[in-house]
Scaffold this motif. Sequence first.
Motif, mmCIF file in Angstrom:
data_model
loop_
_atom_site.group_PDB
_atom_site.id
_atom_site.type_symbol
_atom_site.label_atom_id
_atom_site.label_comp_id
_atom_site.label_asym_id
_atom_site.label_seq_id
_atom_site.Cartn_x
_atom_site.Cartn_y
_atom_site.Cartn_z
ATOM 1 N N UNK A 34 0.854 -1.181 0.000
ATOM 2 C CA UNK A 34 0.000 0.000 0.000
ATOM 3 C C UNK A 34 0.895 1.237 0.000
ATOM 4 N N UNK A 35 0.650 2.144 -0.942
ATOM 5 C CA UNK A 35 1.505 3.316 -1.102
ATOM 6 C C UNK A 35 0.698 4.593 -0.900
ATOM 7 N N UNK A 36 1.104 5.418 0.058
ATOM 8 C CA UNK A 36 0.525 6.753 0.182
ATOM 9 C C UNK A 36 1.003 7.603 -0.999
ATOM 10 N N UNK A 37 0.101 8.377 -1.579
ATOM 11 C CA UNK A 37 0.440 9.265 -2.687
ATOM 12 C C UNK A 37 0.706 10.673 -2.159
ATOM 13 N N UNK A 38 1.417 11.484 -2.931
ATOM 14 C CA UNK A 38 1.741 12.841 -2.466
ATOM 15 C C UNK A 38 0.496 13.641 -2.086
ATOM 16 N N UNK A 39 0.663 14.475 -1.076
ATOM 17 C CA UNK A 39 -0.440 15.290 -0.562
ATOM 18 C C UNK A 39 0.074 16.694 -0.275
ATOM 19 N N UNK A 40 0.559 17.395 -1.322
ATOM 20 C CA UNK A 40 1.119 18.731 -1.095
ATOM 21 C C UNK A 40 0.034 19.713 -0.665
ATOM 22 N N UNK A 41 0.369 20.685 0.164
ATOM 23 C CA UNK A 41 -0.634 21.655 0.615
ATOM 24 C C UNK A 41 -1.174 22.486 -0.546
ATOM 25 N N UNK A 42 -2.469 22.747 -0.510
ATOM 26 C CA UNK A 42 -3.133 23.584 -1.507
ATOM 27 C C UNK A 42 -4.117 24.458 -0.740
ATOM 28 N N UNK A 43 -3.661 25.632 -0.368
ATOM 29 C CA UNK A 43 -4.347 26.497 0.594
ATOM 30 C C UNK A 43 -5.815 26.730 0.246
ATOM 31 N N UNK A 44 -6.691 26.375 1.185
ATOM 32 C CA UNK A 44 -8.111 26.657 1.042
ATOM 33 C C UNK A 44 -8.878 25.725 0.139
ATOM 34 N N UNK A 45 -8.215 24.706 -0.423
ATOM 35 C CA UNK A 45 -8.877 23.788 -1.354
ATOM 36 C C UNK A 45 -9.278 22.508 -0.611
ATOM 37 N N UNK A 46 -10.496 22.083 -0.781
ATOM 38 C CA UNK A 46 -11.017 20.859 -0.173
ATOM 39 C C UNK A 46 -10.237 19.656 -0.706
ATOM 40 N N UNK A 47 -9.825 18.744 0.177
ATOM 41 C CA UNK A 47 -9.042 17.595 -0.282
ATOM 42 C C UNK A 47 -8.984 16.539 0.805
ATOM 43 N N UNK A 48 -8.472 15.376 0.449
ATOM 44 C CA UNK A 48 -8.209 14.299 1.399
ATOM 45 C C UNK A 48 -6.976 13.523 0.942
#
Length: 281
Positions: free
Chosen positions: A102-116
């Motif tokens: 199982x590999x976590x994918x990149x999760x770079x910050x994106x200010x104010x944008x809804x994400x998980x």
Amino acid sequence: MKLVTWNAQWCCGNDGIVDPRRIVKVARKLGDFDVLCLQEIAVNYPKLEGNAGHDQPAWLRGLLPGFELFFGAAVQEWGADGAHRQFGNCIATRLPVAHVQHHALPYPPDDGVRSMPRMCTVVTLIDPGLGAVRVMTTHLEYYSKKQRMAQARALRDLHLQYCAHAAMPPQPSDDGSPFQTKLHTDLAILCGDFNFEAHEPEYAEITRPSEGGSLHDAWRVLHADAPHAPTFRLHDRRYGPEPIACDFIFASDRLKDRLQWLEVDGRTQASDHQPVLVELG
């Protein structure tokens, strides 16, 4: 080998009913699959539409006798009430399995944008006709294009890494330890809900040719320049006015010539996405 991939939307249909049994029934009707890849599988999220407050991987295991099911949680959290919640993807198969990652994918910050957070589950299995095949399933970020592009690049790099291991395997070992020799293969399927369309740069990134191992859109291999059959917003237009194709199956260099058939079920409304079947021989 027959494989079905489907964003099952926590097994919630357009009628608002959560029913894993219906998901399995529709997938079986599409094809007598050897591998079932499902995205958006939930554990204990009662506030999702239709109430996904149960353990869906456990439920699906009970509905798939003779299959092994591997669940990868992209999100794993505890609520204020102490409840353990998970959300992610799974691969179920009746074929022999060599190993799972199982590999976590990149999760770079994106200010104010809804994400998980997002992830990719990889199951290396043994097909009697094809030999060792690496099946990778994923679900990329919907709202953040910045994160989605980073994740597309990571998936391509992950495929290249696996191919390099097949070409240049580690030191062999049969000592029974975790260092013992693993089965590596450049035969691979990458499938799931990518949340991009075929004209977008994330698609171009994943399919960018590489000497180390390229990925090819199975639809294009089998249907040339014919428009992709829509897999999202076909029956439910809450997320946009027109149907689109964003659920893809990509095949590696040596596997693309073994593609025989690809079909999208455009009728079912058991999820807000449509399931896709691919057959390899």
